[in-house]
Motif scaffolding. Structure first.
Motif, PDB file in Angstrom:
ATOM      1  N   PHE A  79       9.838   5.373  -8.884  1.00  0.00           N
ATOM      2  CA  PHE A  79      11.002   6.178  -9.275  1.00  0.00           C
ATOM      3  C   PHE A  79      10.891   6.660 -10.723  1.00  0.00           C
ATOM      4  O   PHE A  79      11.287   7.782 -11.042  1.00  0.00           O
ATOM      5  N   ARG A  80      10.370   5.821 -11.585  1.00  0.00           N
ATOM      6  CA  ARG A  80      10.220   6.211 -12.992  1.00  0.00           C
ATOM      7  C   ARG A  80       9.217   7.354 -13.131  1.00  0.00           C
ATOM      8  O   ARG A  80       9.434   8.301 -13.902  1.00  0.00           O
TER       9      ARG A  80
ATOM     10  N   PHE B 174      15.289   8.282  -0.845  1.00  0.00           N
ATOM     11  CA  PHE B 174      16.093   7.666   0.216  1.00  0.00           C
ATOM     12  C   PHE B 174      15.220   6.804   1.114  1.00  0.00           C
ATOM     13  O   PHE B 174      15.603   5.686   1.491  1.00  0.00           O
ATOM     14  N   LEU B 175      14.024   7.298   1.458  1.00  0.00           N
ATOM     15  CA  LEU B 175      13.116   6.525   2.298  1.00  0.00           C
ATOM     16  C   LEU B 175      12.670   5.252   1.586  1.00  0.00           C
ATOM     17  O   LEU B 175      12.559   4.191   2.211  1.00  0.00           O
ATOM     18  N   MET B 176      12.433   5.324   0.290  1.00  0.00           N
ATOM     19  CA  MET B 176      12.040   4.131  -0.457  1.00  0.00           C
ATOM     20  C   MET B 176      13.176   3.110  -0.497  1.00  0.00           C
ATOM     21  O   MET B 176      12.941   1.893  -0.406  1.00  0.00           O
TER      22      MET B 176
ATOM     23  N   ILE C  35       0.835  -1.207   0.000  1.00  0.00           N
ATOM     24  CA  ILE C  35       0.000   0.000   0.000  1.00  0.00           C
ATOM     25  C   ILE C  35       0.867   1.253   0.000  1.00  0.00           C
ATOM     26  O   ILE C  35       0.544   2.250  -0.666  1.00  0.00           O
ATOM     27  N   PHE C  36       1.964   1.228   0.707  1.00  0.00           N
ATOM     28  CA  PHE C  36       2.878   2.369   0.769  1.00  0.00           C
ATOM     29  C   PHE C  36       3.386   2.736  -0.624  1.00  0.00           C
ATOM     30  O   PHE C  36       3.380   3.912  -1.018  1.00  0.00           O
ATOM     31  N   CYS C  37       3.811   1.720  -1.374  1.00  0.00           N
ATOM     32  CA  CYS C  37       4.287   1.983  -2.737  1.00  0.00           C
ATOM     33  C   CYS C  37       3.118   2.359  -3.652  1.00  0.00           C
ATOM     34  O   CYS C  37       3.244   3.253  -4.497  1.00  0.00           O
TER      35      CYS C  37
ATOM     36  N   LEU D  51      13.214  -0.719   0.908  1.00  0.00           N
ATOM     37  CA  LEU D  51      13.665  -1.917   0.191  1.00  0.00           C
ATOM     38  C   LEU D  51      14.699  -2.694   1.001  1.00  0.00           C
ATOM     39  O   LEU D  51      14.668  -3.933   1.048  1.00  0.00           O
ATOM     40  N   ALA D  52      15.620  -1.978   1.633  1.00  0.00           N
ATOM     41  CA  ALA D  52      16.630  -2.649   2.457  1.00  0.00           C
ATOM     42  C   ALA D  52      15.975  -3.385   3.626  1.00  0.00           C
ATOM     43  O   ALA D  52      16.339  -4.524   3.943  1.00  0.00           O
ATOM     44  N   CYS D  53      15.007  -2.748   4.259  1.00  0.00           N
ATOM     45  CA  CYS D  53      14.282  -3.378   5.366  1.00  0.00           C
ATOM     46  C   CYS D  53      13.525  -4.608   4.879  1.00  0.00           C
ATOM     47  O   CYS D  53      13.506  -5.650   5.548  1.00  0.00           O
ATOM     48  N   ALA D  54      12.902  -4.489   3.693  1.00  0.00           N
ATOM     49  CA  ALA D  54      12.177  -5.632   3.126  1.00  0.00           C
ATOM     50  C   ALA D  54      13.129  -6.775   2.821  1.00  0.00           C
ATOM     51  O   ALA D  54      12.820  -7.957   3.069  1.00  0.00           O
TER      52      ALA D  54
END
Length: 541
Positions: free
Chosen positions: A404-405, A434-436, A317-319, A440-443
């Motif tokens: 990002f695109r 940066f937050l995104m 949902i965030f994305c 991704l790193a957390c995921a």
């Protein structure tokens, strides 16, 4: 309208917040790496062969391998044959823990693996598909003088999987088979100091009970329990993190309710994520030190499953809410195709867990790994869960790429703006990207942790009990979840600074006029803006 803190806070303050969170993240790894011992310990036990000389009596007596009331022992089965002792009269006794030690509630759980030492005999080989029938009793006591109290008794079946690496010839008689370790017992709490296990291998040739299982020489057990030192560090972390997440969650929702508009979907989901994090944080495990709550393992799995489901759904949902060209937003029904499989998978995980740990509440000797069907089901679950986790991560990466695109496409309007306004929005874009990337790193770390935890648990049941994951990984990932949830609620909380269109435009020297306003947001138009707003005149310039 009021924007989110992530867009209104100065860069200097955001850097300070980021550095503080990074320090806590490093500390969470150091706590596990420098303070906590390994998460689990494996202890080896060799069963003592006791003789039950009672005739025509119900076999309810428990046999102690050592101490003042120790049983009559034999060294091996050759001695038993010499004394005309039947196999039914031999009891394999194991006392947990070793002499002059005691168990502790800090151990949290006990997982016991069984191994048969079987010698090769031409006249008594192991038949194909041989199944060992085990008559087992479990008892406890809290001091060395009281009587043993039986807490469980069961007749279990374990399929033998043994190979003989050399030729089956007379000169090789006496050599041992190489047998796989077998799942034996699991308890969700360690409420007593001493445990006693009595194992019988009854023989009935007519019913083919324990026939064709070879010549068993010894029975070995491997007891795996959580280290008490790791438990204390784990409890301390949960106790420290619970109020921090609870406070930020209350503060976040208070700011949402102070808004004149109702909360949007993203704000609701962030609040739900905070609730799930608080639920997994609450250190109810402290009660397991004083109470015999055998359901704590199952309860812990349920809490972790709810958090996983909420976290994975939140990322989708965030994305999705940050896809600027997505016409339908701020409605949960838009994401049913993505969230539905997550909920279904979590439900399957719950059913799978109930099939084993749910039954173990009544019978600690039950194991889904004991049968061929159960083993194949458990293996399939671990493999499918790992594949699904990887596919989910790839899908999340695709959604981030789309975001990002879209942002890159909108940046073409920035050069037409004034320098101050362009720098302002470029800063917001950088913050968001940066937050995104942090998301991704957390995921990625979460997916890795999920796969490793499932494989590690499988290794316990497969017999590779030496496989351990470093304590720093457990404490680091757990700290990462809390810090990420804390950061999301803090950064996406409504700012107290008011940035209306007129104020914003006036501060930056922009002519608003009567031109139609082109609004591009990363969330919903009624929620936090998080990126930038441009007037139609600015876009044309």
């Amino acid at each position: 309208m009021a924007g989110a803190i992530i867009e209104n806070m100065s860069t200097k303050k955001l850097v300070i917040v980021g550095v503080i969170l990074l320090i806590f993240q490093v500390l969470s790894f150091l706590v596990g790496g420098l303070i906590a011992p390994s998460p689990t310990t494996a202890v080896h036990y060799l069963a003592t062969k006791c003789v039950d000389n009672r005739k025509h009596l119900q076999r309810t007596k428990l046999f102690m391998p050592w101490g003042p009331n120790q049983c009559e022992k034999i060294r091996d089965f050759d001695e038993a044959m010499g004394k005309q002792i039947k196999a039914d009269d031999i009891v394999f006794a194991v006392h947990m823990p070793m002499p002059n030690k005691d168990m502790s509630p800090w151990f949290q759980f006990i997982l016991v693996i069984l191994q048969f030492d079987i010698a090769f005999k031409l006249v008594n080989p192991i038949e194909e598909g041989a199944i060992a029938t085990i008559d087992v009793s479990l008892a406890f006591r809290d001091d060395t003088f009281s009587e043993w109290t039986e807490m469980a008794h069961s007749i279990e079946h374990r399929k033998l999987s043994c190979i003989f690496s050399t030729a089956k010839a007379p000169e090789n008689e006496g050599r041992h088979y190489e047998c796989d370790l077998l799942p034996f017992m699991e308890m969700g709490s360690v409420a007593h100091k001493y445990y006693l296990i009595n194992i019988r291998l009854p023989v009935n040739e007519k019913k083919r009970i324990n026939v064709g299982i070879g010549e068993i020489k010894d029975i070995r057990l491997v007891g795996i329990h959580q280290n008490g030192g790791f438990t204390k560090v784990w409890f301390a972390m949960k106790t420290f993190l619970t109020p921090s997440i609870l406070i930020i969650m209350i503060w976040y929702w208070r700011r949402i309710t102070l808004m004149t508009r109702p909360p949007v979907l993203l704000e609701k989901v962030i609040f739900a994520l905070g609730i799930s994090m608080t639920f997994i944080n609450i250190p109810v495990e402290w009660f397991s030190i004083g109470f015999n709550w055998t359901w704590m393992l199952l309860f812990g799995d349920i809490r972790q499953g709810i958090f996983y489901a909420m976290l994975l759904s939140f990322w989708i949902i965030f994305c999705g809410e940050h896809l600027m060209d997505q016409t339908q937003r701020n409605r949960f029904s838009v994401y049913w195709k993505q969230v539905g499989p997550i909920v279904f998978g979590s439900f399957c995980l719950f059913i799978f867990d109930m099939c084993e740990r749910g039954v173990q509440l009544k019978n600690p000797f039950y194991s889904i790994w004991a049968s061929d069907v159960g083993t194949e089901l458990a293996m399939a679950f671990i493999i499918v869960a790992g594949i699904c986790a990887c596919l989910y991560f790839l899908f999340l990466c695709f959604m981030v790429f789309q975001v990002f695109r879209n942002i890159s496409g909108k940046r073409s309007c920035l050069p037409a703006m004034s320098k101050a306004r362009r720098l302002h929005y470029e800063g917001l874009i950088f913050r968001f990207k940066f937050l995104m990337l942090v998301t991704l790193a957390c995921a990625a770390m979460t997916v890795i942790f999920f796969i490793i935890s499932q494989v590690n648990e499988g290794h316990w049941h497969w017999g590779n009990y030496t496989v351990q994951v470093n304590s720093a990984f457990f404490t680091g990932i757990y700290g990462m979840w809390n810090l990420y949830v804390f950061a999301i609620m803090f950064l996406y909380a409504p700012s107290h600074k008011q940035y209306g269109d007129e104020q914003s435009n006036g501060d930056l020297g922009v002519n608003s006029g009567e031109d139609a306003q082109l609004t591009t947001t990363i969330t919903h138009v009624d929620g936090p803006t998080v990126l930038y707003k441009m007037t139609g005149k600015e876009a044309q310039e």
